[in-house]
Write a protein that holds these residues in place. Structure first.
Motif, PDB file in Angstrom:
ATOM      1  N   ARG A  33      21.879  46.973  39.615  1.00 56.30           N
ATOM      2  CA  ARG A  33      23.020  46.442  40.370  1.00 56.30           C
ATOM      3  C   ARG A  33      24.165  47.434  40.443  1.00 56.30           C
ATOM      4  N   VAL A  34      24.492  48.073  39.312  1.00 56.05           N
ATOM      5  CA  VAL A  34      25.640  48.977  39.329  1.00 56.05           C
ATOM      6  C   VAL A  34      25.330  50.253  40.111  1.00 56.05           C
ATOM      7  N   VAL A  35      24.075  50.692  40.067  1.00 56.73           N
ATOM      8  CA  VAL A  35      23.698  51.858  40.868  1.00 56.73           C
ATOM      9  C   VAL A  35      23.828  51.526  42.354  1.00 56.73           C
ATOM     10  N   ALA A  36      23.321  50.358  42.746  1.00 58.12           N
ATOM     11  CA  ALA A  36      23.368  49.968  44.157  1.00 58.12           C
ATOM     12  C   ALA A  36      24.798  49.757  44.639  1.00 58.12           C
TER      13      ALA A  36
ATOM     14  N   PHE B   4      25.310  56.654  45.225  1.00 54.70           N
ATOM     15  CA  PHE B   4      23.952  56.603  44.705  1.00 54.70           C
ATOM     16  C   PHE B   4      23.083  55.710  45.575  1.00 54.70           C
ATOM     17  N   GLU B   5      21.773  55.841  45.387  1.00 56.77           N
ATOM     18  CA  GLU B   5      20.846  54.910  46.017  1.00 56.77           C
ATOM     19  C   GLU B   5      19.719  54.564  45.059  1.00 56.77           C
TER      20      GLU B   5
ATOM     21  N   SER C  51      11.177  46.954  33.885  1.00 57.59           N
ATOM     22  CA  SER C  51      12.424  47.486  33.320  1.00 57.59           C
ATOM     23  C   SER C  51      12.632  48.952  33.690  1.00 57.59           C
ATOM     24  N   LEU C  52      12.068  49.378  34.803  1.00 56.37           N
ATOM     25  CA  LEU C  52      12.193  50.757  35.281  1.00 56.37           C
ATOM     26  C   LEU C  52      13.043  50.793  36.547  1.00 56.37           C
ATOM     27  N   VAL C  53      14.076  51.631  36.533  1.00 57.74           N
ATOM     28  CA  VAL C  53      14.950  51.806  37.692  1.00 57.74           C
ATOM     29  C   VAL C  53      14.844  53.254  38.158  1.00 57.74           C
TER      30      VAL C  53
ATOM     31  N   TRP D 178      24.898  54.690  32.050  1.00 60.61           N
ATOM     32  CA  TRP D 178      25.477  54.676  33.391  1.00 60.61           C
ATOM     33  C   TRP D 178      26.803  55.432  33.421  1.00 60.61           C
ATOM     34  N   GLU D 179      27.637  55.237  32.421  1.00 60.49           N
ATOM     35  CA  GLU D 179      28.901  55.968  32.351  1.00 60.49           C
ATOM     36  C   GLU D 179      28.661  57.467  32.260  1.00 60.49           C
TER      37      GLU D 179
END
Length: 495
Positions: free
Chosen positions: A399-402, A407-408, A416-418, A480-481
């Motif tokens: 969600r935060v990447v999108a 980012f895409e 559990s793989l993004v 993510w940070e």
């Protein structure tokens, strides 16, 4: 401390065993408490350990305390720390307290259950736990011992692949003759693990007879029945024989899911062995909401999954189930006089099996007790909670990447793989690839996390796999940070 005289050495003295084992447990507990102090990915130069250790083995024994001091000083800094909560590379290699206890029992008892008589209960416990696992995953009765099938615990998927390929090969050659091996063809997708190519080579399939079938974004990079059928029909027209087809549930690169039922019907139509590789994602099938990914398994000849990946079972442990064990044991069995059971005939039954005939090697470890302890300690409820916790973390990361327009998400999250990448709108494809390579290198060089990559349709993709036993949402947030921090630095330098 210091050297021990040779005459004082008693290799399995119970008191020494208790004391030194306790020392190692304390050492490992301290390691887990402080694992975050180490860079997640090793930051050492090749050959560094050789410079620290002598060129010859010691003449005299040394104390365990001294050995562990050297582990702390010389070994730990050069490891990549797979149990770090910030390890997001490859797929997880779970460890747990129960897995460790099971491993201690396996190593401590140190039995070698290659035939039933070598350790009867070890053999029978293995039959029980693979049936337990089959039921948890929702596998059809044909893969249970009571249903005429059965399972075995291998060390890795690689072993399972070689054994099933051998069984499929010998089943075909029993009709064709040995010269027919030049006609046998193996099929897999461009997302299938390279293990299958290696396995095919090991069992003698000509490299030219290994088909890597293209997948696309339209099918979520899953292998489709139409693609397989076209390839098989072309090979049959050339006089070749379709031997073996791999369907994967949760591919290594993207977590793609092949359409098992569709592929199963194609395999049945042509008499092709169908193997389902669920090494990573098979663990998720203990949750009812994910069992649909294994729909059609009753059409398969074999299925494998690795509890040592995402099922809290310390390395190594791979479950392999076969619908017709005789096909595999016919290909793998040996019966030398020195291995024949010596128990009274009255004790032997048709249910008694010798696991040496289900694997490549003769000797084998007592892996069943490890998986049994994990299942007993955490239960199905605890294991489902473990799987779902990681999936929720991955959902958050996706969600935060999108939500960040820089980012895409390259493909929709799987389990559990993004899979994602930095994609500034002002850059062309070549610049984007270079940028993401730099981003990955910067993240890993920080020592604060470790992630890996994949390439699909020419795109360099960063993949973050959540699954560590100690990983919490705060660690995923931290990753993510870190990604954003390094992205900011790189974008500032290129603009």
């Amino acid at each position: 401390m210091g050297s021990l005289p040779l005459e004082a050495l008693m290799p399995l003295d119970p008191e020494t065993f208790a004391g030194e084992s306790s020392t190692v447990v304390d050492f490992l507990a301290d390691y887990y408490r402080n694992v975050n102090k180490y860079p997640v990915m090793a930051n050492t130069e090749p050959g560094s350990i050789r410079k620290l250790l002598p060129e010859v083995a010691p003449e005299m024994g040394e104390s365990m305390d001294r050995i562990l001091d050297d582990v702390r000083r010389d070994i730990l800094p050069g490891l990549t720390h797979w149990q770090s909560p910030s390890f997001f590379a490859y797929f997880p290699a779970n460890a747990s307290t129960a897995g460790f206890v099971g491993e201690m029992l396996s190593a401590g008892l140190n039995v070698v259950p290659f035939v039933w008589m070598a350790s009867p209960v070890a053999t029978e416990l293995e039959q029980i736990v693979v049936d337990w696992m089959a039921r948890l995953l929702g596998l059809p009765e044909c893969f249970h011992f009571k249903g005429g099938g059965g399972g075995v615990l291998h060390g890795s998927t690689c072993e399972a692949v070689v054994c099933t390929l051998t069984a499929a090969r010998d089943r075909a050659l029993s009709k064709l003759g040995h010269a027919g091996i030049l006609k046998l063809v193996v099929y897999a997708s461009d997302q299938t693990h390279a293990t299958f190519q290696k396995g095919a080579s090991i069992v003698g399939i000509p490299p030219a007879n290994f088909r890597i079938l293209r997948t696309s974004a339209d099918s979520g990079y899953g292998l489709t029945a139409d693609t397989v059928q076209r390839a098989i029909e072309e090979d049959i027209a050339r006089g070749l024989i379709p031997l073996y087809l791999c369907a994967t549930v949760g591919t290594t690169g993207l977590g793609a899911i092949d359409r098992v039922r569709e592929l199963g019907h194609v395999a049945r139509r042509y008499g092709t062995w169908l193997h389902i590789d669920a090494a990573y994602a098979g663990s998720a099938a203990i949750c009812p909401e994910f069992q649909g990914h294994l729909d059609g398994t009753e059409l398969a000849d074999s299925v494998s999954m690795n509890p040592h990946k995402w099922f809290l079972t310390n390395m190594d442990c791979c479950c392999l189930w076969v619908a017709n064990p005789t096909t595999m044991t016919n290909a793998l069995s040996t019966d030398p006089e020195y291995l024949k059971n010596v128990s009274p005939a009255s004790k032997m039954t048709t249910d008694t099996i010798d696991y040496k005939d289900w694997q490549i090697a003769l000797s084998r470890r007592f892996r069943a007790i490890k998986l049994w302890v994990v299942l007993r300690r955490y239960g199905a409820v605890g294991m489902r909670a473990h799987i779902r916790r990681h999936i929720r973390m991955a959902e958050w990361f996706e969600r935060v990447v999108a939500a960040d327009e820089r980012f895409e998400v390259v493909v929709p999250r799987s389990f559990s793989l993004v899979c994602f990448r930095l994609r500034p709108r002002f850059m062309d494809d070549i610049a984007v690839e270079a940028l993401n390579r730099e981003l990955l290198a910067a993240v890993n060089a920080s020592g604060r996390a470790f992630i890996t990559h994949f390439v699909v349709d020419g795109k360099f993709v960063i993949r973050l796999a959540v699954g560590g036993a100690m990983t919490e949402l705060r660690h995923v947030r931290g990753a993510w940070e870190l990604v954003k921090e390094k992205a900011d630095e790189l974008l500032a330098n290129c603009c």
